[in-house]
Design an enzyme around this catalytic site. Structure first.
Site, short mmCIF file in Angstrom:
data_model
loop_
_atom_site.label_atom_id
_atom_site.label_comp_id
_atom_site.label_asym_id
_atom_site.label_seq_id
_atom_site.Cartn_x
_atom_site.Cartn_y
_atom_site.Cartn_z
N ASP A 58 0.83 -1.20 0.00
CA ASP A 58 0.00 0.00 0.00
C ASP A 58 0.87 1.26 0.00
OD1 ASP A 58 -2.77 -1.02 0.23
OD2 ASP A 58 -2.02 -1.87 2.10
N ASP A 180 -6.86 -5.19 -4.39
CA ASP A 180 -7.34 -4.71 -3.09
C ASP A 180 -8.45 -3.68 -3.14
OD1 ASP A 180 -7.37 -4.72 -0.31
OD2 ASP A 180 -5.84 -3.17 -0.13
#
Length: 985
Positions: A58, A180
């Site tokens: 991320d 995601d």
């Protein structure tokens, strides 16, 4: 340009010689040959299990981007991206069979800069041999619900440009990989197809949709992602990963996992090879072919890659050893590109999908629809920053070399580009990060603004001939600007980033009572001074002191500026005053809005040109957020999840205290609903839209209940449970209450399960009327009742929703320690359905790319150029100039788009032709070549897999090239990308 911030150079593709075409043709052919060579052989009569080692990194979430890269603040989360890349490269070198994929160019770019020449050559060899493969390749893995398409294209272009320049065709991703994001937008699939991707893989979809697809063996499909573009232009093969993006249960061998390693010494008591292999062979995966993909990795894994690879080597060896005893399972290291190649070779037919994958729920009461609105201030700041970046890019081109080095210093747009690219991440603009990370995203954007202000100042100095110091007032939305508050004479430069002229209202904080405003030709402009509203005073606190606001409307030429002079009058009429009453109506020549005298609320809206009138009541409500203590479900509302504990919202007030203001420039009804909710209903003299400027917050939580505040528009339109939302700011999709186009929905959350992302506009309609709402940021909304449209404005929650962020969405700041205040605008239009797009399409573009105001104090030099347009003529109404940015020393990147869908406008849905040589007023176009959407391949050389959706269907013919490189024809919803070689005229 400082070396540490320099954008990588790029081979400028121009049709100067045929050798360029030969080179790129070889590039594409070489990549296909490389793909075939780098993929391990499969077994045609066996089930081939493609193991894909990967990490999901991320670009900010629980930690900031910097903290994640360096492995800082491991007390929050153990993660260090630099160590992941170090470790993976080391382990790939130890076994040529091993494979790894990497996604986030923002991290890889940073790591690459720190490597020695020897390490860079080693990594290039791994890439050339297909052992390290880049997938997706954007600067980040963007969110799909709350991002605007223009910002997504920019961040993808930046990441893919770096990979293209660094690794050539072997580094060019062939697969989009969004494992995601929390739901998937049709426009993203369309963009990926136009960027040349062969396929798209993701992990999250609604639990009911997944169950149905598993039963029907329909987890791989062809997504037709546009109603306007001719197939297969927006067709994209799409695969749903079997385990989200995690390994199967029991087969995680990262240092963060607890699964036992493969113990293969038969002399030891805990020998477990047979158990591991038997469990692996029992995994049930339901797909159509004899190939299945298996993700072996997860969040920030492979920091110690040896753990993974040692066990994966053993798994492959021992499972394949069973083939000697009749097993029909073959396991291999693979990549998404290799897996996709095998599916293409299977030559099967696939189901067709034409809608999207929203909303997403992972269980009956767990709808991830709250993040459509979470952190509304950050969402607005990101949208404003996108507008400012486009202006910065344009002026960097139009100002020439002077823009990067001028009287205001040396700078470029790179800092802002990188900040905006990071902000597109699916835990950034989505609002699903920790508070300190949200602060870091905002800080990066603010830093980008400062760098771009140097570029803008230099460029405007070059184009206007004036090097007077330019002042930027970034808090005009709360009537704060020290220059205008204190100066007796100043000028306002209005730069318009759109390729057509615009009329725009200007509101400046002042302390005088009468001003003279002159346009660029010295003609007086109608202006009014009005008192600053009590709501604005309350929001700005001690950050400004203006008693009044100066209002006037400006006109700015396409891709250019106009300058207005403002002088304080010694004597003049007094400021307009407000009246403590509700007027029966406010109106201009286009619209009339009426109010109920008893409640102070809107009661109707009329289009005076078409003689339409609808009943329209608008009010504010709040949903009581679930705290998780329920017999039905323990799921609370949080940053991701919207779960009200009742289907009936609480009305904040059934009446509004009002005061009205009527001038020749604007008419306003100022409404107060409570100490924490107010609104201005506003109608400018020349506007086709009614403006609702809302101010919400701080949301009171003394009752220990989180609040999710909405505004609801109740109308007389018979919408039949249907409403429409845009997809990332482009094409519009139909939404129907309690309905999904591809499966029989069992609705378990009647409010949250009917919420959808609204990126720029939504509307309801019947046969006669269409009410469109244009938003100034991404928000969530729905049509819960017939003829009703509700939009969520603000959220404040006291419980974490247990999706990993680990803190409630309870925003405060130094300015607002009692809770965040959010302010925004909704623009309402009323039209006939067949012509509504002619109003809401350009209006939405104006909100996304709004004019930039800069100020100078005192008198301008007499030789100052007061008006300028970068275009020879305005572009046709259907054409939008999407991108104009510097690419190299003498080259610029240009994107033109047709901004209408097929059939939505009688006037503007025909093909439109633009001549590139006759486009710019200050740039001479010497050469042009067309690229794909992401600008990393020649358009004419871009090849993609063809897929069958019905037995015997043949691929549609591809669009023939334009006969002239200069004459560019755009069809509805088409974006065309060009590299131009230019010189200043």
């Amino acid at each position: 340009m400082r070396a540490d911030r320099a954008m990588p150079t790029f081979r400028t593709p121009l049709k100067a010689t045929s050798s360029w075409n030969i080179f790129f043709n070889i590039d594409d052919l070489w990549q296909r040959l490389w793909l075939g060579h780098s993929c391990h052989a499969t077994m045609p009569n066996m089930l081939n299990v493609h193991l894909v080692p990967h990490t999901h990194d991320d670009v900010g979430w629980l930690k900031t981007v910097d903290q994640y890269y360096y492995g800082d603040r491991n007390d929050i989360q153990h993660a260090g991206v630099q160590y992941i890349l170090d470790s993976v490269v080391d382990q790939l070198l130890k076994n040529p069979d091993r494979r790894f994929i990497y996604v986030e160019t923002a991290f890889f770019f940073r790591w690459w800069k720190q490597q020695s020449d020897g390490m860079r050559q080693t990594v290039k060899q791994l890439v050339n041999e297909g052992r390290l493969e880049f997938v997706n390749g954007g600067w980040c893995m963007s969110d799909e619900a709350t991002t605007h398409y223009s910002a997504v294209i920019d961040q993808m272009t930046m990441g893919l440009r770096f990979l293209n320049e660094t690794f050539g065709p072997c580094g060019r991703p062939r697969v989009a990989w969004h494992i995601d994001p929390f739901g998937h937008a049709r426009e993203h699939a369309s963009m990926f197809a136009q960027m040349g991707y062969d396929g798209f893989f993701f992990g999250r979809l609604d639990y009911q949709d997944r169950d149905r697809r598993r039963t029907d063996k329909d987890q791989e499909l062809l997504w037709r992602a546009s109603d306007s573009l001719t197939p297969p232009m927006a067709d994209l093969f799409t695969g749903i990963l079997p385990n989200g993006y995690n390994p199967p249960d029991g087969f995680c061998w990262d240092q963060s996992c607890d699964d036992p390693p493969i113990r293969d010494d038969p002399d030891l008591e805990d020998y477990n090879v047979d158990d591991v292999v038997n469990r692996f062979l029992m995994i049930s995966l339901v797909y159509k072919t004899n190939h299945i993909i298996m993700t072996m990795g997860s969040d920030f894994q492979y920091e110690n890659a040896n753990l993974w690879y040692k066990n994966l080597d053993k798994l492959i060896h021992y499972v394949n050893a069973r083939q000697a005893n009749g097993s029909k399972v073959n396991v291999l290291y693979s990549t998404p590109s290799c897996y996709l190649q095998e599916l293409h070779r299977a030559n099967l037919t696939w189901s067709l999908k034409t809608d999207d994958f929203f909303p997403y729920a992972d269980n009956a009461h767990n709808f991830w629809t709250g993040y459509f609105t979470s952190r509304p201030a950050l969402k607005r700041y990101e949208r404003l920053s996108n507008s400012y970046l486009q202006t910065c890019n344009q002026l960097e081109v139009l100002g020439g070399p002077f823009s990067g080095s001028g009287p205001f210093g040396h700078d470029d747009s790179w800092t802002m580009r990188r900040a905006m690219a990071v902000a597109q991440h699916h835990d950034a603009v989505s609002g699903t990060e920790k508070q300190h990370v949200a602060n870091d995203y905002a800080r990066r954007l603010a830093d980008g603004w400062q760098h771009c202000q140097v570029v803008v100042s230099n460029s405007l100095a070059a184009l206007s001939g004036s090097s007077a110091k330019r002042i930027y007032c970034d808090n005009l939305n709360i009537s704060v600007c020290p220059l205008t508050e204190s100066s007796h004479k100043f000028s306002v430069n209005v730069y318009n980033p759109l390729a057509r002229p615009v009329t725009w209202p200007v509101r400046l904080p002042v302390n005088g009572t009468a001003y003279t405003v002159l346009d660029a030709n010295g003609k007086p402009v109608d202006s009014q001074v009005v008192p600053v509203s009590g709501a604005t005073r309350q929001v700005r606190k001690n950050r400004g002191s203006a008693a009044n606001e100066l209002l006037f409307q400006v006109q700015a030429p396409p891709l250019g500026f106009s300058t207005y002079s403002v002088s304080l009058q010694r004597r003049g009429p007094p400021p307009a005053s407000t009246r403590p009453r509700t007027p029966p109506a406010i109106q201009n020549k286009f619209l009339r809005a009426t109010f109920d005298p008893d409640t102070g609320l809107l009661s109707s809206l009329s289009n005076l040109e078409t003689k339409q009138t609808i009943r329209l009541t608008q009010n504010f409500y709040w949903y009581n957020a679930s705290d998780g203590n329920s017999s039905v479900s323990n799921q609370p509302s949080g940053a991701y999840i919207f779960r009200p504990n009742s289907s009936t919202p609480f009305v904040i007030s059934r009446t509004a205290k009002t005061e009205s203001l009527q001038t020749s420039v604007v008419q306003e009804v100022r409404q107060w609903f409570s100490p924490w909710v107010s609104q201005v209903v506003r109608l400018y003299a020349d506007s086709r839209a009614l403006e609702l400027e809302w101010t919400v917050g701080p949301l009171p939580v003394d009752d220990d209940l989180g609040k999710e505040v909405i505004t609801r528009l109740d109308t007389s339109i018979d919408s039949s449970g249907i409403f429409y939302t845009d997809s990332n700011g482009r094409e519009v999709l139909q939404r129907k209450k309690d309905f999904r186009p591809t499966w029989d929905l069992e609705q378990t959350e009647p409010i949250a399960g009917n919420y959808y992302p609204i990126n720029s506009r939504a509307y309801i309609k019947d046969d006669v009327n269409q009410l469109t709402v244009v938003t100034d940021r991404s928000q969530g909304g729905g049509s819960i009742q017939n003829g009703s449209l509700e939009i969520m404005l603000h959220r404040r929650l006291l419980y974490d929703d247990v999706r990993g962020v680990g803190e409630p969405l309870n925003e405060t700041s130094d300015v607002f320690p009692e809770g965040l205040v959010a302010r925004g605008r909704l623009l309402l239009t009323l039209d006939r359905p067949q012509s509504a797009a002619d109003t809401h399409r350009p209006l939405a573009q104006e909100v996304v790319l709004q004019p930039l105001l800069t100020f100078t104090s005192g008198d301008l030099h007499p030789n100052t150029r007061l008006e300028f347009s970068g275009l020879q003529d305005a572009l046709p109404p259907a054409v939008h100039l999407l991108t104009l940015s510097q690419w190299g020393e003498d080259s610029v990147l240009l994107r033109l788009e047709h901004q209408y869908q097929s059939g939505e406008s009688k006037q503007h849905t025909q093909p439109v032709t633009v001549n590139l040589q006759k486009l710019f007023s200050t740039l001479e176009v010497l050469g042009a070549s067309e690229l794909n959407l992401s600008a990393n391949q020649w358009k004419e050389e871009m090849t993609r897999f063809d897929w069958k959706i019905r037995a015997g269907e043949k691929p549609r013919p591809r669009r023939p090239a334009d006969p002239s490189v200069w004459e560019v024809t755009l069809k509805p919803m088409e974006i065309r990308t060009f590299m131009l070689r230019v010189r200043l005229r």
